[in-house]
Design a protein around this motif. Structure first.
Motif, PDB file in Angstrom:
ATOM      1  N   HIS A 189       4.444  29.031 -24.998  1.00 53.68           N
ATOM      2  CA  HIS A 189       3.281  28.638 -24.212  1.00 53.68           C
ATOM      3  C   HIS A 189       2.181  29.697 -24.307  1.00 53.68           C
ATOM      4  CE1 HIS A 189       6.268  26.206 -21.521  1.00 53.68           C
ATOM      5  NE2 HIS A 189       5.996  25.599 -22.659  1.00 53.68           N
ATOM      6  N   MET A 190       2.582  30.965 -24.249  1.00 57.23           N
ATOM      7  CA  MET A 190       1.611  32.049 -24.306  1.00 57.23           C
ATOM      8  C   MET A 190       0.916  32.101 -25.657  1.00 57.23           C
ATOM      9  SD  MET A 190       3.842  34.935 -22.281  1.00 57.23           S
ATOM     10  CE  MET A 190       2.650  36.223 -22.549  1.00 57.23           C
ATOM     11  N   LEU A 191       1.669  31.914 -26.719  1.00 61.78           N
ATOM     12  CA  LEU A 191       1.085  31.907 -28.053  1.00 61.78           C
ATOM     13  C   LEU A 191       0.133  30.729 -28.234  1.00 61.78           C
ATOM     14  CD1 LEU A 191       4.190  32.890 -30.232  1.00 61.78           C
ATOM     15  CD2 LEU A 191       2.216  34.319 -29.652  1.00 61.78           C
ATOM     16  N   GLY A 192       0.452  29.619 -27.594  1.00 60.96           N
ATOM     17  CA  GLY A 192      -0.428  28.451 -27.658  1.00 60.96           C
ATOM     18  C   GLY A 192      -1.776  28.738 -27.020  1.00 60.96           C
ATOM     19  N   GLY A 233      -3.706  31.117 -29.219  1.00 65.31           N
ATOM     20  CA  GLY A 233      -4.266  30.379 -30.344  1.00 65.31           C
ATOM     21  C   GLY A 233      -5.511  29.599 -29.973  1.00 65.31           C
ATOM     22  N   PHE A 234      -5.606  29.199 -28.691  1.00 71.00           N
ATOM     23  CA  PHE A 234      -6.767  28.446 -28.226  1.00 71.00           C
ATOM     24  C   PHE A 234      -7.965  29.348 -27.966  1.00 71.00           C
ATOM     25  CE2 PHE A 234      -9.254  26.827 -24.592  1.00 71.00           C
ATOM     26  CZ  PHE A 234      -9.732  25.642 -25.147  1.00 71.00           C
ATOM     27  N   ILE A 235      -7.721  30.496 -27.315  1.00 72.41           N
ATOM     28  CA  ILE A 235      -8.844  31.337 -26.915  1.00 72.41           C
ATOM     29  C   ILE A 235      -9.280  32.321 -28.006  1.00 72.41           C
ATOM     30  CG2 ILE A 235      -8.246  31.174 -24.483  1.00 72.41           C
ATOM     31  CD1 ILE A 235      -7.090  33.966 -24.635  1.00 72.41           C
ATOM     32  N   ALA A 236      -8.371  32.642 -28.930  1.00 72.89           N
ATOM     33  CA  ALA A 236      -8.708  33.641 -29.966  1.00 72.89           C
ATOM     34  C   ALA A 236      -9.924  33.242 -30.800  1.00 72.89           C
ATOM     35  CB  ALA A 236      -7.503  33.904 -30.856  1.00 72.89           C
TER      36      ALA A 236
END
Length: 361
Positions: free
Chosen positions: A183-186, A189-192
């Protein structure tokens, strides 16, 4: 009575050393900046001293409040912070950013309050949702949205340094609180891409390029970093002596705020600059020990989150000054000039002192 092994005394001593060091170097570097602005040489020192006195009052007030009492303030504090972060856009820009609420005689930086608000909210939320964070929609997502709203407002000011700090602290607390790494990686990936796009626009792109090779445009985008590195390098092992910096003589911009560590390194050398790093690290380690003494997750996360926030901010400041990160405006907690930063830092030290007292009882 306080004993030398008392965590409260150790935290108080280390915070006092940083605060005193800050006053010394705000006077050293700030007096030159004040004269440049046709102010008295004590202009910045006096304002910082006032912030210290107010901050000490806030520290005592925070120390007087039991940790469990903060939980009932979470909703109100969140919406007050949100309101202040919106109100700031109705005030004129200062140095190209909507970061300050400008009032007669003083200014307020809501993003400083946002640091504590995010930590308190997340500590409270993760404790309530303990064991249920693996559920993305009912566990991880709601807190991410609430924090994301605050982060988006700070990013829009723009204030990339504080945004990065809040992201680092929040994801670390999520990890400790039991959030699923997927979930954290997701979310990352969205905000990066959003943050990356912002960094590559306008003057910030110039800062990134100058970070990679500041000497390519040493009189333009790389000027501040080159002057900072010059200050750090010229200090040698023992430094030039307090008050004897040459880079503060209009060469290094923001020498009393975002680049105060460079002046410390120039005037006290490797010995002094390493001493600051050791003190900051010792402060963090003591606070982590305090956090581990608590049995309740809320107390653990609140204590660790505050300590980690101050520690990461210090590392970000030092990294910018020494060229390990691109130039951004972020102060050294308890040291750099800045009323909002000093008052919020001392306030959070007060919460840490209360935590140490309750952990030892």
């Amino acid at each position: 009575m306080f004993e030398i092994k008392d965590d409260r005394l150790q935290i108080l001593i280390l915070a006092s050393i940083l605060m005193t060091t800050g006053l010394i170097f705000v006077f050293s570097a700030g007096s030159i900046q004040a004269l440049r602005l046709d102010k008295g040489e004590l202009y910045f020192f006096n304002k910082q001293l006032l912030a210290v006195f107010i901050g000490l009052g806030l520290m005592y007030g925070a120390y007087s409040i039991p940790l469990k009492s903060w939980r009932k303030f979470v909703p109100a504090l969140y919406f007050v912070t949100l309101a202040l972060l919106i109100v700031v856009f109705f005030f004129p820009k200062l140095n190209g950013s909507h970061r300050w609420i400008l009032l007669p005689g003083f200014s307020l930086q809501p993003s400083e309050l946002a640091k504590f608000t995010c930590i308190l909210y997340l500590a409270h939320y993760l404790d309530k949702k303990e064991g249920r964070l693996n559920d993305f929609t009912k566990g991880f997502l709601p807190a991410s949205i609430m924090l994301g709203i605050i982060g988006a407002l700070i990013l829009s000011e723009p204030d990339y340094g504080t945004t990065l700090l809040i992201i680092c602290v929040s994801f670390t607390l999520f990890l400790i609180g039991g959030a699923h790494m997927r979930h954290m990686l997701g979310v990352i990936g969205f905000i990066a891409p959003i943050i990356t796009a912002g960094l590559l626009m306008g003057y910030r792109r110039g800062r990134i390029m100058s970070f990679l090779d500041p000497w390519e445009d040493r009189y333009g985008t790389g000027y501040q970093l080159v002057q900072s590195l010059t200050a750090v390098g010229s200090g040698g092992f023992f430094g030039k002596g307090i008050g004897n910096s040459s880079q503060k003589l209009y060469f290094l911009p923001e020498a009393h705020t975002d680049f105060i560590y460079a002046i410390i390194a120039e005037e006290t050398g490797l010995i002094g600059s390493l001493a600051i790093l050791v003190i900051v690290t010792a402060f963090f380690i003591i606070c982590v020990k305090v956090a581990l003494k608590h049995k309740e997750l809320f107390y653990k996360l609140l204590t660790f989150g505050i300590a980690f926030s101050l520690f990461i901010q210090a590392l970000l400041h030092i990294s910018v000054v020494t060229g390990l990160l691109p130039t951004k405006g972020i102060g050294l907690p308890l040291v750099s000039y800045g009323g909002s930063n000093m008052m919020s830092s001392l306030f959070m030290v007060g919460v840490l002192l209360r935590s140490a007292e309750e952990a030892g009882s």
